[in-house]
Design an enzyme around this catalytic site. Structure first.
Site, mmCIF file in Angstrom:
data_model
loop_
_atom_site.group_PDB
_atom_site.id
_atom_site.type_symbol
_atom_site.label_atom_id
_atom_site.label_comp_id
_atom_site.label_asym_id
_atom_site.label_seq_id
_atom_site.Cartn_x
_atom_site.Cartn_y
_atom_site.Cartn_z
ATOM 1 N N LYS A 95 0.841 -1.198 0.000
ATOM 2 C CA LYS A 95 0.000 0.000 0.000
ATOM 3 C C LYS A 95 0.875 1.247 0.000
ATOM 4 C CE LYS A 95 -3.869 -1.829 2.777
ATOM 5 N NZ LYS A 95 -4.971 -1.608 1.819
ATOM 6 N N ARG A 121 -10.103 -11.580 2.509
ATOM 7 C CA ARG A 121 -10.969 -12.657 2.019
ATOM 8 C C ARG A 121 -10.267 -14.014 2.099
ATOM 9 N NH1 ARG A 121 -11.541 -9.627 -3.636
ATOM 10 N NH2 ARG A 121 -11.127 -7.915 -2.182
HETATM 11 N N1 BES Z 1 -7.875 -3.740 4.620
HETATM 12 C C1 BES Z 1 -8.117 -3.361 3.295
HETATM 13 C C2 BES Z 1 -9.436 -2.625 3.089
HETATM 14 C C3 BES Z 1 -9.616 -1.305 3.796
HETATM 15 C C4 BES Z 1 -9.490 -0.131 3.101
HETATM 16 C C5 BES Z 1 -10.004 -1.261 5.125
HETATM 17 C C6 BES Z 1 -9.691 1.085 3.749
HETATM 18 C C7 BES Z 1 -10.196 -0.039 5.778
HETATM 19 C C8 BES Z 1 -10.051 1.120 5.074
HETATM 20 C C9 BES Z 1 -8.161 -4.592 2.385
HETATM 21 O O1 BES Z 1 -7.366 -5.661 2.771
HETATM 22 C C10 BES Z 1 -7.680 -4.153 1.034
HETATM 23 O O2 BES Z 1 -6.578 -3.699 0.919
HETATM 24 N N2 BES Z 1 -8.519 -4.315 0.015
HETATM 25 C C11 BES Z 1 -8.190 -3.928 -1.297
HETATM 26 C C12 BES Z 1 -8.775 -4.961 -2.241
HETATM 27 C C13 BES Z 1 -8.262 -4.847 -3.658
HETATM 28 C C14 BES Z 1 -6.793 -5.122 -3.720
HETATM 29 C C15 BES Z 1 -9.028 -5.816 -4.517
HETATM 30 C C16 BES Z 1 -8.767 -2.547 -1.572
HETATM 31 O O3 BES Z 1 -9.826 -2.227 -1.040
HETATM 32 O O4 BES Z 1 -8.130 -1.787 -2.282
HETATM 33 ZN ZN ZN Z 2 -5.324 -5.502 2.115
#
Ligand code: BES
Ligand code: ZN
Ligand code: ZN
Length: 486
Positions: free
Chosen positions: A265, A339
């Protein structure tokens, strides 16, 4: 934090502060009317001059009110009378509590419940406990000072006790979310769960790395592999119902820190990722409350605890994982890890033969794009069950909104290499493709997925709640368990 009942009137209570409430559309009644009278009509004059409007969460602090023994009186607005409900009661009490927590106070008396039902009073009591606690865990100079003693007038013993249990449970969830990831990691979270279980008489099982390997939790283990911290899976059992009655299963995502893994990230996206275990913390808070309330139901809580990190042993893009259920998963983004963790936890949950399942997860940024920060996304394979969860949330004043689960979204997670892949075809509909992925692991059992990525963690504070972990949906889960048992 001790909360007890008082029968002393609002004008006679020897306290640092007393709290009364006014509606936006009716003259002061009950304790507010008593306060008005004692102060020679001060409240009425302030209302007349529109200094007090009575709108929701409005706070007016009256210092040294004449004719009143308390040093301060706080008037909180309740909004229009016909929109008053448990959510309004919670937030009004929490707003007053947060405002009073700005200074150290020994004793605060709440005179809000004159015309409230026991359920509304319970919510108010919970709000008074949640509002005064902040995220200032490590500040040398605290910003929030819970009062030494909290008193409630006109609240029966039952509502006082259950409101305290709910408020404390929500604060437990908030604290776990607010702790830094160096303090809360899979093993330490599991230890917290053991402590909670011992305190309130829950049965608990903790799966360590060896057990997770023996159980072939290949999907959860892949996420955990890049971290120096070992994963855990915690199973909590509460048997308040009839022996042999199929339990309600509550499942939580417990990623104690989400760096994104190799699909790292950016800094801005990572700063709040200690909150990625909020689903697990919500389940633990709810289990604590359900046990303390001694609800006549069987409930199991399962949380999957991992840290999603980068290292030479991280799982990689293109890897194919074998989940505990036997399904194979192609990894195309290591940041879609929640997931993968839940896939195995849901499978373990099924083994306990639950009648119904709810999972909670800070799963997707897409859900926040769709619904904003204050609303959880609901996804389901069973409409009546989703309606029941939605109804429970509404009745305690927590906001949810259902997203569709059309088959087309499921097409997006089919893989050319494995059974499924861990991301959809593009960014669009990302909350739902994540929901479709989870659906693959519930074997058709009635299931609701709650994406709490928005509401679990507040970037800025609200009148009734400090920023940081919100403890949202603890009260919803308890309400679901209650309704299921009535
Ligand atoms: N933990 C994050 C989602 C999240 C985003 C929680 C903002 C709280 C605040 C999750 O694991 C994630 O990174 N999801 C990705 C999925 C994508 C790579 C398909 C996302 O939301 O970008
Ligand atoms: Zn994530
Ligand atoms: Zn995550």
């Amino acid at each position: 934090m001790p909360v007890s009942a008082t029968s002393v009137s609002v004008t006679q209570l020897e306290a640092d502060a007393v709290v009364v409430a006014v509606y936006a559309d009716s003259p002061p009644a009950g304790a507010a009317a008593e306060l008005d009278k004692a102060t020679g009509g001060l409240l009425s004059r302030l209302i007349e001059r529109k200094e007090i409007s009575g709108k929701k969460n409005e706070i007016t602090t009256i210092l040294g009110p004449a004719g009143v023994k308390a040093h301060t009186a706080v008037v909180v607005g309740l909004g229009p009378k016909d929109s008053f409900d448990r959510g309004v009661a919670f937030r009004a009490a929490a707003t007053a509590s947060k405002s009073l927590a700005g200074k150290e106070r020994a004793k605060v008396g709440y005179y809000l419940a004159d015309d409230w039902s026991p359920e509304q009073a319970e919510s108010g009591v919970a709000g008074s406990i949640v509002g005064c606690v902040g995220q200032d865990l490590y500040k040398s100079k605290k910003k929030h000072f819970p009062p030494g003693e909290t008193l409630w007038s006109r609240v029966d013993k039952g509502a006082l006790a259950s409101g305290t249990i709910l408020g404390d449970a929500q604060n437990l969830t908030r604290r776990l979310v607010n702790e830094p990831p160096s303090e809360i990691y899979p093993e330490s979270f599991a230890n917290e769960a053991v402590r909670v279980a011992e305190e309130c008489g829950l049965a608990i099982e903790v799966w360590d790395l060896a057990r997770l390997e023996a159980e072939r939790c290949g999907s959860l283990l892949a996420v955990a592999r890049g971290s120096d911290r070992e994963p855990r899976l915690v199973i909590l059992k509460y048997n308040g119902g009839k022996e042999g009655d199929a339990p309600l299963a509550l499942i939580g995502k417990g990623v104690t820190f989400d760096s994104g893994g190799l699909s790292i990230k950016p800094n801005d996206g990572m700063v709040t990722m200690k909150c990625d275990m909020a689903g697990a913390a919500t389940v633990l808070g709810a289990m604590q409350a359900i046990a303390r309330l001694k609800l006549p139901v069987n409930v199991i809580g399962l949380v999957g605890l991992v840290e999603n990190m980068l290292s030479g042993s991280s799982y990689k893009l293109g890897d194919v994982l074998r989940a505990r259920s036997g399904k194979t998963i192609e990894v195309l983004n290591t940041d879609a890890e929640g997931r993968l963790v839940l896939a195995d936890v849901l499978d373990v949950a099924l083994q306990h033969n639950p009648s119904r399942l709810i999972d909670l997860a800070t799963l997707t940024g897409a859900c926040v794009v769709a619904l904003g920060n204050d609303v959880a996304g609901l996804m389901t394979n069973n409409q009546p069950w989703c309606d029941a969860v939605s109804q429970a949330a509404g009745s305690v004043g927590e906001q949810v909104w259902q997203l569709p689960m059309f088959a087309e979204y499921g097409e997006q997670i089919k893989s050319e290499v494995a059974d499924i892949k861990n991301v959809g075809a593009g960014r669009w509909g990302g909350a739902i493709t994540a929901g479709k992925f989870l659906e693959e692991f519930v074997d058709g059992k009635p299931w609701v997925h709650m994406d709490i990525a928005g509401p679990a963690f507040l970037d800025s504070s609200k009148p009734f709640l400090d920023a940081g972990g919100s403890g949202a949906y603890v009260r919803t889960l308890v309400e679901v368990a209650r309704v299921g048992s009535s």
